[in-house]
Enzyme design. Structure first.
Site, short mmCIF file in Angstrom:
data_model
loop_
_atom_site.label_atom_id
_atom_site.label_comp_id
_atom_site.label_asym_id
_atom_site.label_seq_id
_atom_site.Cartn_x
_atom_site.Cartn_y
_atom_site.Cartn_z
N TYR A 168 0.84 -1.20 0.00
CA TYR A 168 0.00 0.00 0.00
C TYR A 168 0.88 1.26 0.00
CZ TYR A 168 -3.26 3.59 1.49
OH TYR A 168 -4.00 4.75 1.56
N LYS B 268 1.19 4.20 -2.90
CA LYS B 268 0.92 5.62 -2.66
C LYS B 268 2.15 6.48 -2.99
CE LYS B 268 -2.96 5.09 -2.40
NZ LYS B 268 -4.05 5.84 -3.05
N1 LIG Z 1 -9.05 6.65 4.78
C1 LIG Z 1 -7.80 6.98 5.06
O1 LIG Z 1 -7.37 7.05 6.23
C2 LIG Z 1 -6.84 7.30 3.95
C3 LIG Z 1 -5.54 7.73 4.30
C4 LIG Z 1 -4.64 8.04 3.29
C5 LIG Z 1 -5.03 7.93 1.96
N2 LIG Z 1 -6.29 7.50 1.66
C6 LIG Z 1 -6.64 7.38 0.23
O2 LIG Z 1 -7.88 7.99 -0.04
C7 LIG Z 1 -8.54 7.32 -1.12
C8 LIG Z 1 -9.96 6.99 -0.73
O3 LIG Z 1 -9.91 6.14 0.40
P1 LIG Z 1 -11.19 5.90 1.34
O4 LIG Z 1 -10.68 5.94 2.73
O5 LIG Z 1 -12.31 6.76 0.94
O6 LIG Z 1 -11.49 4.35 0.99
P2 LIG Z 1 -12.86 3.54 0.90
O7 LIG Z 1 -13.85 4.13 1.82
O8 LIG Z 1 -12.50 2.12 1.03
O9 LIG Z 1 -13.34 3.83 -0.60
C9 LIG Z 1 -12.57 3.39 -1.69
C10 LIG Z 1 -13.33 3.63 -2.97
O10 LIG Z 1 -12.58 3.04 -4.04
C11 LIG Z 1 -13.42 2.14 -4.76
N3 LIG Z 1 -12.70 1.01 -5.33
C12 LIG Z 1 -11.85 0.16 -4.70
N4 LIG Z 1 -11.47 -0.81 -5.55
C13 LIG Z 1 -12.05 -0.57 -6.73
C14 LIG Z 1 -12.05 -1.21 -7.99
N5 LIG Z 1 -11.36 -2.33 -8.22
N6 LIG Z 1 -12.77 -0.68 -9.00
C15 LIG Z 1 -13.50 0.44 -8.80
N7 LIG Z 1 -13.56 1.08 -7.62
C16 LIG Z 1 -12.85 0.60 -6.60
C17 LIG Z 1 -14.42 1.66 -3.71
O11 LIG Z 1 -15.54 1.05 -4.33
P3 LIG Z 1 -16.43 -0.05 -3.52
O12 LIG Z 1 -17.19 0.76 -2.51
O13 LIG Z 1 -17.26 -0.71 -4.53
O14 LIG Z 1 -15.43 -0.98 -2.88
C18 LIG Z 1 -14.70 2.96 -2.99
O15 LIG Z 1 -15.60 3.75 -3.73
C19 LIG Z 1 -7.68 6.09 -1.44
O16 LIG Z 1 -6.90 6.34 -2.58
C20 LIG Z 1 -6.79 5.94 -0.21
O17 LIG Z 1 -5.58 5.32 -0.51
C21 LIG Z 1 -7.20 7.18 2.61
#
Ligand SMILES: NC(=O)c1ccc[n+]([C@@H]2O[C@H](COP(=O)([O-])OP(=O)(O)OC[C@H]3O[C@@H](n4cnc5c(N)ncnc54)[C@H](OP(=O)(O)O)[C@@H]3O)[C@@H](O)[C@H]2O)c1
Length: 266
Positions: free
Chosen positions: A162, A166
């Site tokens: 991961y 990133k």
């Molecule tokens: N949350 C944190 O603490 C955090 C910290 C640092 C960076 N980030 C970054 O922020 C971004 C959003 O994260 P989040 O926390 O909002 O995650 P999340 O709640 O798990 O949402 C991820 C999104 O990506 C979609 N997705 C995953 N795999 C996919 C695929 N194969 N095809 C199409 N769509 C797909 C999911 O769709 P489904 O709902 O259908 O699975 C969901 O809409 C990511 O890039 C993550 O790395 C998050």
């Protein structure tokens, strides 16, 4: 600029992975600000969920980003909707993946979804004015390069895979900033927040986690009209110093090009 004036500049924004989490939150914020938003979900059921959560959107495109064919299909749909002012590359899978899942293209799913898909969408979607790539503070702790992107030669480590993905997202944003001077291309970390990916114990501020990407995509603030920069909570932050290495940036682009057989337009 006052928020009133900003509201009048309506922009069209496409957000990947916006069925839930930060993608959906960014879409909600942009729609509230009067922008035109197109969401993306992995399948029809998730697209219906997204549209229920945010009925104000213009459209929701569908496609699984874990495969090259799926990412191509998403790009085709987006281009079919006309040109966008900004694309937010938000879709991602997380740091708790216990095993390496092999995609239909023989890649690790974390690399395919988090890195190769944004590369393919960048290459195939008609160039917008702005590109925003979601990274993570975890990218700072990796010594990654681009020599084993598919995770074939190393024992699987979900946290490292991961963090590495990133790191690659920042490289991608900076590579595009160098290659496409007419496009503003930036990356950011949203903070560790309690989305589905972040988990319930995540300590950072949820109310800040979606704002920087929406701001970078649409704002006329001078601070948002920059390129090749890295942000946290609407302020510049120093990325892993290796991300500014043009040779590493070019190596990632070359590798993505080779794996996907999709060239990055000049
Ligand atoms: N949350 C944190 O603490 C955090 C910290 C640092 C960076 N980030 C970054 O922020 C971004 C959003 O994260 P989040 O926390 O909002 O995650 P999340 O709640 O798990 O949402 C991820 C999104 O990506 C979609 N997705 C995953 N795999 C996919 C695929 N194969 N095809 C199409 N769509 C797909 C999911 O769709 P489904 O709902 O259908 O699975 C969901 O809409 C990511 O890039 C993550 O790395 C998050």
């Amino acid at each position: 600029m006052s928020s009133e004036a900003e509201k009048k500049r309506v922009r069209r924004v496409f957000i990947t992975g916006s069925s839930t989490g930060l993608g959906l939150m960014a879409g909600q914020l942009l729609a509230e600000q009067g922008h035109r938003v197109v969401l993306h979900a992995r399948n029809d059921a998730r697209a219906a969920d997204a549209r229920r959560a945010l009925p104000a959107v213009e459209a929701a495109v569908v496609g699984d980003l874990s495969s090259i064919a799926g990412a191509r299909h998403v790009a085709e749909q987006v281009n079919g909707l006309g040109r966008f002012d900004a694309v937010i590359h938000n879709a991602g899978v997380g740091y708790r993946e216990r095993e390496r899942l092999e995609t239909e293209d023989g890649l690790s799913h974390v690399f395919a979804i988090n890195v190769l898909a944004p590369y393919i969408l960048t290459a195939l979607i008609e160039k917008p004015d702005r590109l925003v790539y979601l990274s993570s503070g975890m990218h700072r702790g990796t010594n990654a390069d681009v020599s084993d992107l598919a995770w074939r030669r190393r024992r699987w480590n979900g946290s490292e895979a991961y963090a590495e993905s990133k790191f690659h997202d920042v490289l991608l944003a900076f590579a595009i900033a160098r290659r496409w001077p007419s496009v503003l291309s930036n990356s950011l970390e949203p903070g560790w927040v309690p989305t589905r990916m972040g988990g319930p114990g995540a300590p950072d501020d949820m109310d800040q986690a979606h704002r920087t990407q929406a701001w970078l995509a649409t704002s006329d603030d001078l601070g948002a009209r920059v390129t090749g920069r890295y942000f946290y909570h609407m302020r510049e932050r120093t990325p892993n110093p290796r991300t500014i290495d043009p040779n590493l940036q070019d190596a990632l682009i070359a590798a993505c090009q080779k794996l996907s057989r999709i060239a990055l337009p000049a």
